[in-house]
Design a protein around this motif. Structure first.
Motif, PDB file in Angstrom:
ATOM      1  N   THR A 581       0.826  -1.209   0.000  1.00  0.00           N
ATOM      2  CA  THR A 581       0.000   0.000   0.000  1.00  0.00           C
ATOM      3  C   THR A 581       0.861   1.260   0.000  1.00  0.00           C
ATOM      4  O   THR A 581       0.582   2.235  -0.724  1.00  0.00           O
ATOM      5  CB  THR A 581      -0.918  -0.007   1.219  1.00  0.00           C
ATOM      6  OG1 THR A 581      -1.710  -1.202   1.222  1.00  0.00           O
ATOM      7  CG2 THR A 581      -1.847   1.200   1.211  1.00  0.00           C
ATOM      8  N   LYS A 582       1.906   1.236   0.790  1.00  0.00           N
ATOM      9  CA  LYS A 582       2.819   2.377   0.852  1.00  0.00           C
ATOM     10  C   LYS A 582       3.508   2.601  -0.486  1.00  0.00           C
ATOM     11  O   LYS A 582       3.645   3.750  -0.948  1.00  0.00           O
ATOM     12  CB  LYS A 582       3.848   2.135   1.958  1.00  0.00           C
ATOM     13  CG  LYS A 582       4.839   3.269   2.159  1.00  0.00           C
ATOM     14  CD  LYS A 582       5.816   2.921   3.268  1.00  0.00           C
ATOM     15  CE  LYS A 582       6.875   4.020   3.417  1.00  0.00           C
ATOM     16  NZ  LYS A 582       7.876   3.657   4.471  1.00  0.00           N
ATOM     17  N   ILE A 583       3.924   1.531  -1.125  1.00  0.00           N
ATOM     18  CA  ILE A 583       4.568   1.632  -2.442  1.00  0.00           C
ATOM     19  C   ILE A 583       3.605   2.242  -3.457  1.00  0.00           C
ATOM     20  O   ILE A 583       3.956   3.162  -4.220  1.00  0.00           O
ATOM     21  CB  ILE A 583       5.042   0.241  -2.908  1.00  0.00           C
ATOM     22  CG1 ILE A 583       6.214  -0.238  -2.054  1.00  0.00           C
ATOM     23  CG2 ILE A 583       5.440   0.264  -4.386  1.00  0.00           C
ATOM     24  CD1 ILE A 583       6.564  -1.693  -2.268  1.00  0.00           C
ATOM     25  N   THR A 584       2.371   1.740  -3.469  1.00  0.00           N
ATOM     26  CA  THR A 584       1.400   2.207  -4.460  1.00  0.00           C
ATOM     27  C   THR A 584       1.074   3.681  -4.260  1.00  0.00           C
ATOM     28  O   THR A 584       1.073   4.466  -5.221  1.00  0.00           O
ATOM     29  CB  THR A 584       0.122   1.358  -4.355  1.00  0.00           C
ATOM     30  OG1 THR A 584       0.461  -0.023  -4.441  1.00  0.00           O
ATOM     31  CG2 THR A 584      -0.836   1.709  -5.474  1.00  0.00           C
ATOM     32  N   GLU A 585       0.780   4.030  -3.030  1.00  0.00           N
ATOM     33  CA  GLU A 585       0.401   5.421  -2.766  1.00  0.00           C
ATOM     34  C   GLU A 585       1.509   6.401  -3.116  1.00  0.00           C
ATOM     35  O   GLU A 585       1.238   7.521  -3.568  1.00  0.00           O
ATOM     36  CB  GLU A 585       0.005   5.573  -1.296  1.00  0.00           C
ATOM     37  CG  GLU A 585      -1.289   4.842  -0.937  1.00  0.00           C
ATOM     38  CD  GLU A 585      -1.583   4.918   0.560  1.00  0.00           C
ATOM     39  OE1 GLU A 585      -0.681   5.362   1.311  1.00  0.00           O
ATOM     40  OE2 GLU A 585      -2.699   4.550   0.966  1.00  0.00           O
ATOM     41  N   HIS A 586       2.753   5.986  -2.911  1.00  0.00           N
ATOM     42  CA  HIS A 586       3.861   6.891  -3.194  1.00  0.00           C
ATOM     43  C   HIS A 586       4.184   6.944  -4.684  1.00  0.00           C
ATOM     44  O   HIS A 586       4.285   8.038  -5.272  1.00  0.00           O
ATOM     45  CB  HIS A 586       5.095   6.463  -2.406  1.00  0.00           C
ATOM     46  CG  HIS A 586       6.307   7.296  -2.681  1.00  0.00           C
ATOM     47  ND1 HIS A 586       6.422   8.610  -2.279  1.00  0.00           N
ATOM     48  CD2 HIS A 586       7.457   7.004  -3.355  1.00  0.00           C
ATOM     49  CE1 HIS A 586       7.595   9.094  -2.674  1.00  0.00           C
ATOM     50  NE2 HIS A 586       8.246   8.135  -3.325  1.00  0.00           N
ATOM     51  N   PHE A 587       4.302   5.793  -5.330  1.00  0.00           N
ATOM     52  CA  PHE A 587       4.782   5.787  -6.712  1.00  0.00           C
ATOM     53  C   PHE A 587       3.683   6.095  -7.723  1.00  0.00           C
ATOM     54  O   PHE A 587       3.996   6.405  -8.884  1.00  0.00           O
ATOM     55  CB  PHE A 587       5.438   4.431  -7.037  1.00  0.00           C
ATOM     56  CG  PHE A 587       6.812   4.280  -6.458  1.00  0.00           C
ATOM     57  CD1 PHE A 587       7.905   4.859  -7.081  1.00  0.00           C
ATOM     58  CD2 PHE A 587       7.015   3.596  -5.280  1.00  0.00           C
ATOM     59  CE1 PHE A 587       9.175   4.731  -6.557  1.00  0.00           C
ATOM     60  CE2 PHE A 587       8.281   3.454  -4.734  1.00  0.00           C
ATOM     61  CZ  PHE A 587       9.363   4.037  -5.376  1.00  0.00           C
ATOM     62  N   ILE A 588       2.419   6.003  -7.346  1.00  0.00           N
ATOM     63  CA  ILE A 588       1.365   6.423  -8.258  1.00  0.00           C
ATOM     64  C   ILE A 588       1.552   7.887  -8.653  1.00  0.00           C
ATOM     65  O   ILE A 588       1.333   8.283  -9.805  1.00  0.00           O
ATOM     66  CB  ILE A 588      -0.018   6.199  -7.603  1.00  0.00           C
ATOM     67  CG1 ILE A 588      -0.463   4.753  -7.803  1.00  0.00           C
ATOM     68  CG2 ILE A 588      -1.065   7.138  -8.192  1.00  0.00           C
ATOM     69  CD1 ILE A 588      -1.787   4.436  -7.160  1.00  0.00           C
ATOM     70  N   VAL A 589       2.005   8.675  -7.684  1.00  0.00           N
ATOM     71  CA  VAL A 589       2.210  10.104  -7.926  1.00  0.00           C
ATOM     72  C   VAL A 589       3.599  10.380  -8.485  1.00  0.00           C
ATOM     73  O   VAL A 589       3.766  11.202  -9.398  1.00  0.00           O
ATOM     74  CB  VAL A 589       1.981  10.892  -6.614  1.00  0.00           C
ATOM     75  CG1 VAL A 589       2.195  12.385  -6.834  1.00  0.00           C
ATOM     76  CG2 VAL A 589       0.593  10.620  -6.060  1.00  0.00           C
ATOM     77  N   VAL A 590       4.601   9.682  -7.977  1.00  0.00           N
ATOM     78  CA  VAL A 590       5.993  10.029  -8.281  1.00  0.00           C
ATOM     79  C   VAL A 590       6.477   9.381  -9.566  1.00  0.00           C
ATOM     80  O   VAL A 590       7.286   9.977 -10.299  1.00  0.00           O
ATOM     81  CB  VAL A 590       6.892   9.633  -7.087  1.00  0.00           C
ATOM     82  CG1 VAL A 590       8.360   9.856  -7.414  1.00  0.00           C
ATOM     83  CG2 VAL A 590       6.503  10.410  -5.854  1.00  0.00           C
ATOM     84  N   LEU A 591       6.015   8.167  -9.883  1.00  0.00           N
ATOM     85  CA  LEU A 591       6.569   7.429 -11.027  1.00  0.00           C
ATOM     86  C   LEU A 591       6.418   8.177 -12.354  1.00  0.00           C
ATOM     87  O   LEU A 591       7.383   8.204 -13.144  1.00  0.00           O
ATOM     88  CB  LEU A 591       5.919   6.042 -11.106  1.00  0.00           C
ATOM     89  CG  LEU A 591       6.477   5.127 -12.196  1.00  0.00           C
ATOM     90  CD1 LEU A 591       7.967   4.875 -11.989  1.00  0.00           C
ATOM     91  CD2 LEU A 591       5.714   3.801 -12.232  1.00  0.00           C
TER      92      LEU A 591
END
Length: 1257
Positions: A581-591
């Motif tokens: 969940t932490k990975i998704t929430e962060h990289f959805i915006v940053v990737l």
């Protein structure tokens, strides 16, 4: 085990006290029959006889429970047991057991001591008896003579006499006691608990005695002398048990000494307080009492020190270098605990040297105990100051132990070095640290994790506060920014390793919070800092981000560090979900931002595009983040248009595949974006192809047009691999290019490669649709035609001048044949395309040209850079060749191509063993599992082809050339692959001998065997398989061999030595050999009609039907000759059967129990058990030599010299084989009731049938 009867012990103790000074022995009348601890004289025959009877009685009753006679106490009957039984059962608290013994000791110390002595003897597993003689009654010279350990031949018993003051104890036990089975080493939880109880008893005994009887100069003298005497025994059980008891005793004494130090300090302090309180001139009774106690506490440690010295010198110094590693390990383990508990006495160089020496022990168990003991010392900073000399002397050895062959030793060595690094300043040099840091890349995960801890604590963490972090590097994320930079620098400096996956996994348990700080990492990439990252550092950081995301999402070690994926606990699963969940929430915006920034860098983009596959994609809908989907898809579309690198394109294709999952709420958005992208690519391709095709001229375009078509085809091929693009009808466009190249050969290779891939993927998607849903026959026929046509195209490209294209065509062809054959095996109506003989020959020729080609001569005088590039090229080339060979061998294993094609592969087994030996051996094993007989035919075909090639080059009679030796060595290697189970491989080995004999005598029948067969030397090659034959099979093979020798008298001379050699390898034993040799001059000639009739039977594959009457009235002509029958009757070791009166040579594949009844002149089926086959059967090697007509032959110079022999008489090897029959009972078979097996060996058909059990194998 031994037992000590209470009433008898009381008598013995009473007599011992009365006669301690004056009497030498106790009267015989006081000894009860069957007692285990007694006084008496063992020197008389009567005494020895009684001892022997008692030992025998004890052995018979050793497995029974032994208890003392019930004694009434307070009206109740209480059963008392021996100390050994109480300790071994462990049902009572150890302190209460010791308290009872101490009470008994206070009442009668002799009886209690004898009970304790008996306990230690029993714990050694001794099934004997103990006899005590009083020391005071003997002169010193007699005592010294009795300190022996002897064997009495008259009684068959072994004696151990030693001092246990005030007694001389004689332990008597049977000779077979030293069989390695005693309580301390017995397996199972019961005996493991017994060992713990045994050690606890010794510790509690000293603890309970420290305030009373420990200093009576009687108890400890007896126990120490007992254990010292037993530790000097030749019997392992005595040494091991007494050594363990002695070192545990010393450990308990160390604790007592520590308590005395505390009591001594307290008494001294009280004495000083009381002395200062009163006047100098006044006397005080309490002060006198404290003075006496203080002196007592000063005296007791001296006594304890004497006891400790006695144990250390009498036991440890003798046993720390014992031949048994368990005893050495016990000594070193306790020495480490003494140093940690009582450093004032033991932590000095005089004792540390023993641990240092044992670091070089050959057994890993001992080395491990040394390291664990040193860890306990280096873990305490107050003890490290005494380790300077030891550290300087043995530091290099400890560093080298990280490479120990035992993984646990290497792990503990790494942990010890970490403690040394923490608590010893400058203990490890920078070179040592650099060496240890590299262990984070090792494949053994525990060692890598230990190295990761060392790296983290040494390099990636500050021992102090954050104030020690440079102010410029604190920022928003504190010290993590600095640590990440250090990690990147370390990774880049490790030039020998490029595996960041292993580095992250090694640090994961210790630096998890740092490695999961993705916000800090992405900030370093996006924001402009004062110290910007270099391009190499950015690439390394992006790779670290990808690996940490994968590790957090998957939750298991990388490939190579663990046999399989580990099962996560509930807590680990919860952490894994939180991380996803932490990975998704962060990289959805940053990737999308990262992809936009590094869109021009193929390597960085390829790594970043792998992150979405670890998303929790439901977060898009639950978190209302759909707008970020459009941002990601638009960036990915731009990357597809910008790049033609296959890694980037495949990563983009995988991203679309993940987002287009129909179970997701966002799949419609992703599917629409994918459709738009493919429409653009296909339209672009159609336009480019239409512009390039010209009527009458064919395909014609410039270099720029070729480049555009090539890049477009690559993009389509990358997406066609994971997405079904059938609706765009790409098959017709790409196949047209392939056909044009096949006919005219004018297209650029870079266009053909992606076109070939697109065509292949298009056919696979059509095949998948046909398999998933039922289709009409017309559709199946059309697809079948397309598949066959594509196979022809690939076969044509196998001979293309471009190596990459030909190898790509071969791999695609192999994969397609595998897939289609698998579908054909699942469904009879499915499309099936099997390669014809022409295609198989082309594929085999391709393997010979591209895998087993001759290596080019190496260029000398290369620079270091050129040498490195050359090694890299050779490694990549080897990987490519192994992939080609593995793909083709899979076709052989799954019977897509003929198994006989493997013969060409097997020829290169010896020459290319280092490169392809594992692949060839696995192919041989799998094909043998599929069809034993056909696999054997393939092996003999391989040898025959090699022999024919040798004959064409060097002549048929040349057996001294190196090429012939190589063929013979290859045959030996083939024979080794059959293993030790001769029953399982008997059909295959017999087939090899049959085919080999027929090949060896080819061309000799036309001249009635008078001339030398041209292939006679081939018998030398198949003789390598003779040791894999069962004894009865050797006889039948020998009978089959004789049918090809019609005139034995002409088979003489040196040129016939191969025949002699092969015959000797088949002879089973000396008697049979002599019998056969004696009858050799009278080999019964077989008429030409019978021979041809026999060969017709073999060629038909089965025997003609024979009625029961014919079988009983006529002896079959294919039975063994009389000479061979006589030889079998004189065999050195008979095979068992129900009727042991007559033994006969046995059919090839009939059970051993089959025999011929001479009275009825018929073969009759008989039962036999697995025990019968368990009889040892001699297997005579090829080096057997005989005398008589044929003198001992010598192998030609340059051949296998291990087979040469110069014995003047027959020499039989000691090789044995113990056969086993599947199911424990062979099926009944005979000529009267003949049963057909799956495969009947021709020679076996001439003499019997295949047993059903063997055929099943």
């Amino acid at each position: 085990m031994l037992r000590l009867e209470g009433e008898k012990n009381r008598r013995l103790g009473h007599l011992g006290r009365e006669n301690a000074i004056h009497d030498e022995t106790v009267p015989e009348s006081t000894v009860q029959s069957g007692s285990c601890l007694r006084n008496g004289n063992l020197q008389t025959p009567r005494g020895k006889r009684k001892v022997q009877e008692q030992c025998a009685r004890i052995q018979r009753n050793s497995s029974r429970s032994r208890r003392r006679p019930s004694q009434p106490q307070n009206g109740e009957v209480v059963e008392a047991v021996t100390l050994f039984e109480v300790v071994s059962m462990g049902k009572r608290a150890m302190q209460s057991v010791v308290d009872d013994w101490v009470e008994a000791y206070i009442q009668d110390r002799d009886v209690a001591l004898l009970d304790l002595i008996n306990f230690y003897i029993q714990c050694s597993g001794c099934q004997g008896m103990v006899t005590a003689e009083m020391f005071q009654s003997l002169c010193n010279s007699d005592v010294m003579q009795k300190m022996t350990e002897t064997f009495d031949e008259e009684t068959g018993l072994q004696y151990k006499k030693f001092m246990a003051y005030p007694w001389i104890l004689t332990v008597t036990w049977p000779v077979d006691m030293d069989n390695g089975d005693y309580p301390l080493i017995k397996p199972g939880p019961y005996w493991k608990k017994f060992k713990a109880n045994f050690c606890e008893f010794t510790a509690v005994l000293i603890q309970q005695c420290q305030y009373s009887i420990l200093y009576d100069s009687y108890l400890m003298d007896t126990v120490i002398s007992l254990l010292t005497g037993l530790a000097d025994s030749r019997v392992r059980a005595f040494r091991h048990t007494s050594t363990l008891a002695a070192v545990k005793l010393l450990t308990a004494l160390v604790r007592v000494n520590l308590n005395l130090d505390v009591s001594k300090c307290n008494a001294q302090r009280l004495y000083q307080v009381e002395k200062n309180r009163i006047s100098v001139k006044r006397t005080n009774q309490r002060l006198d009492q404290l003075e006496r106690k203080r002196k007592e506490y000063e005296q007791k440690p001296l006594e304890i020190e004497n006891m400790m010295n006695a144990i250390f010198k009498g036991t440890f110094l003798q046993r720390y270098r014992d031949v048994i590693p368990e005893i050495r390990a016990v000594c070193i383990e306790e020495l480490g605990s003494w140093m940690k508990m009582y450093p004032d006495t033991f932590l000095n160089d005089s004792y540390l040297k023993y641990i240092g020496w044992m670091l070089y022990d050959k057994q890993p168990e001992v080395r491990l105990k040394c390291l664990l003991g040193l860890q306990g010392i280096y873990d305490k900073k107050e003890l490290v100051s005494k380790m300077d000399l030891f550290t300087s002397r043995f530091k290099d050895r400890i560093v080298s132990m990280t490479l120990d062959k035992d993984h646990e030793v290497a792990v503990q060595a790494m942990k010890l070095l970490m403690l040394m690094s923490q608590n010893c300043e400058d203990a490890l040099s920078s070179e040592d640290c650099e060496t240890l840091f590299q262990f984070v890349y090792t494949t053994h995960r525990p060692l890598a994790v230990a190295a990761g801890e060392f790296l983290y604590k040494r390099l990636l963490s500050y021992q102090g506060t954050e104030e020690e972090v440079p102010p410029k590097r604190r920022g928003k994320f504190g010290a993590n920014t600095c640590y990440i930079r250090k990690l990147i620098t370390f990774f880049l400096d490790s030039e020998l390793h490029k595996h960041v996956t292993y580095l992250v996994d090694s640090l994961w348990d210790w630096a998890g919070s740092l490695l999961k700080d993705w916000e800090c990492m992405t900030t370093l990439l996006l924001e402009t800092a004062e110290e910007e990252l270099s391009d190499a550092q950015e690439s390394a950081l992006i790779e670290i981000i990808l690996v940490t995301v994968r590790e957090a999402a998957e939750g298991h070690p990388p490939v190579g560090r663990g046999a399989a994926k580990k099962i996560l606990s509930a807590k680990e699963k919860k952490i894994q979900l939180e991380d996803c969940t932490k990975i998704t929430e962060h990289f959805i915006v940053v990737l999308p931002q990262l992809l936009a920034k590094y869109s021009a860098d193929a390597e960085k983009v390829a790594n970043l595009l792998q992150i979405p596959q670890y998303y929790d994609l439901d977060v898009y809908s639950t978190g209302r983040l759909e707008k970020h989907v459009d941002a990601l898809l638009s960036v990915v579309k731009a990357i597809v248009a910008e790049h033609s690198d296959m890694d980037v394109l495949e990563a983009c294709s995988r991203t679309y595949y993940v987002l287009c999952n129909e179970e997701l709420a966002i799949h419609k958005m992703a599917d629409l974006a994918r459709t738009q992208l493919m429409d653009e690519l296909v339209d672009k391709l159609n336009k480019l192809l239409d512009d390039s095709w010209h009527e009458g001229e064919g395909f014609c375009t410039d270099e720029e047009g070729v480049c555009r078509i090539y890049s477009t085809l690559r993009r389509i091929a990358a997406f066609h691999n994971a997405h079904n693009l059938t609706k765009w009808n790409l098959y017709g466009k790409t196949s047209k290019l392939l056909v044009f190249e096949m006919e005219y050969g004018s297209l650029p290779v870079q266009m053909i490669l992606p076109a070939l891939q697109c065509t292949y993927f298009a056919l696979l998607w059509q095949l998948a649709s046909v398999v998933e849903r039922s289709s009409s026959k017309e559709t199946l026929l059309a697809l079948n035609r397309e598949l066959r046509f594509f196979c022809q195209i690939c076969a044509c490209y196998l001979s293309h001048k471009d190596q990459d294209l030909s190898e790509k065509a071969f791999m695609i062809l192999c994969d397609l044949l595998m897939i289609v054959s698998h579908q054909s095996s699942l469904d009879d109506e499915a499309v099936g395309v099997l390669p014809n003989a022409s295609l198989q020959s082309k594929m085999l020729l391709f393997i010979q040209d591209h895998v087993f080609m001759e290596e080019k001569e190496e260029i000398k005088d290369l620079t270091e850079e050129e040498e490195r590039e050359k090694e890299s090229y050779k490694l990549n080339d080897l990987h490519r060749r192994r992939s080609l060979l593995a793909a083709y061998c899979k076709l052989i294993v799954f019977t897509v191509v003929e198994m006989s094609a493997a013969a060409e592969i097997y020829k290169h087994y010896m020459k290319t063993y280092n490169d392809f030996g594992d692949i060839i051996k696995e192919t041989l094993s799998r094909t043998r599992h599929n069809n034993k007989i056909q696999s054997a035919r393939t092996l003999i075909l391989c040898l025959q082809q090699l022999f024919q090639k040798h004959t064409e080059t060097h002549g048929s009679t040349n057996s001294m050339d190196s090429s012939f030796t190589n063929i013979k060595e290859l045959a030996r290697r083939f024979s080794l692959t059959f293993g030790w189970d001769q029953v399982k491989s008997r059909e295959s080995v017999a087939m090899i001998h049959k085919e080999g004999i027929e090949f060896a005598f080819q061309g000799a029948a036309g001249v009635e065997g008078k001339c030398l067969p041209p292939n006679l030397n081939f018998l030398l090659i198949i003789s390598e398989f003779s040791n894999k034959l069962l004894k009865p099979d050797k006889r039948l093979v020998y009978s089959y061999l004789k049918r090809y020798i019609t005139e034995p008298a002409s088979c003489r001379g040196d040129e016939w030595h191969p025949l002699v050699w092969y015959r000797n390898s088949l002879l089973a034993n000396e008697d049979e050999e002599n019998s056969v040799i004696s009858s050799l001059r009278e080999w019964s000639p077989t008429s030409r009609s019978k021979t041809s009739s026999f060969k017709r039977k073999l060629s038909n594959g089965s025997l003609p039907e024979t009625s029961h009457t014919e079988t009983t009235n006529k002896t079959p002509d294919f039975l063994c000759t009389p000479e061979l029958t006589a030889a079998a009757g004189k065999s050195r070791k008979k095979l068992k059967s129900q009727d042991t009166s007559f033994q006969e040579c046995l059919p090839f594949f009939c059970p051993v129990g089959l025999s011929r009844r001479h009275s009825e002149d018929m073969i009759k089926a008989e039962d036999f058990s697995a025990e019968d086959v368990g009889e040892e059967v001699d297997v005579v090697g090829a080096d057997q030599v005989c005398d008589g007509v044929y003198q001992p032959c010598t192998w030609p110079t340059g051949a296998d010299q291990s087979l040469e022999t110069t014995h003047p008489h027959p020499c039989y090897t000691g090789s044995r084989w113990r056969g086993q029959i599947k199911g424990g009972r062979a099926g009944q078979s005979g000529l009267a009731e003949e049963k057909e097996g799956p495969v009947l060996l021709a020679a076996a058909e001439a003499v019997g049938t295949v047993d059903s059990d063997y055929a099943a194998d």
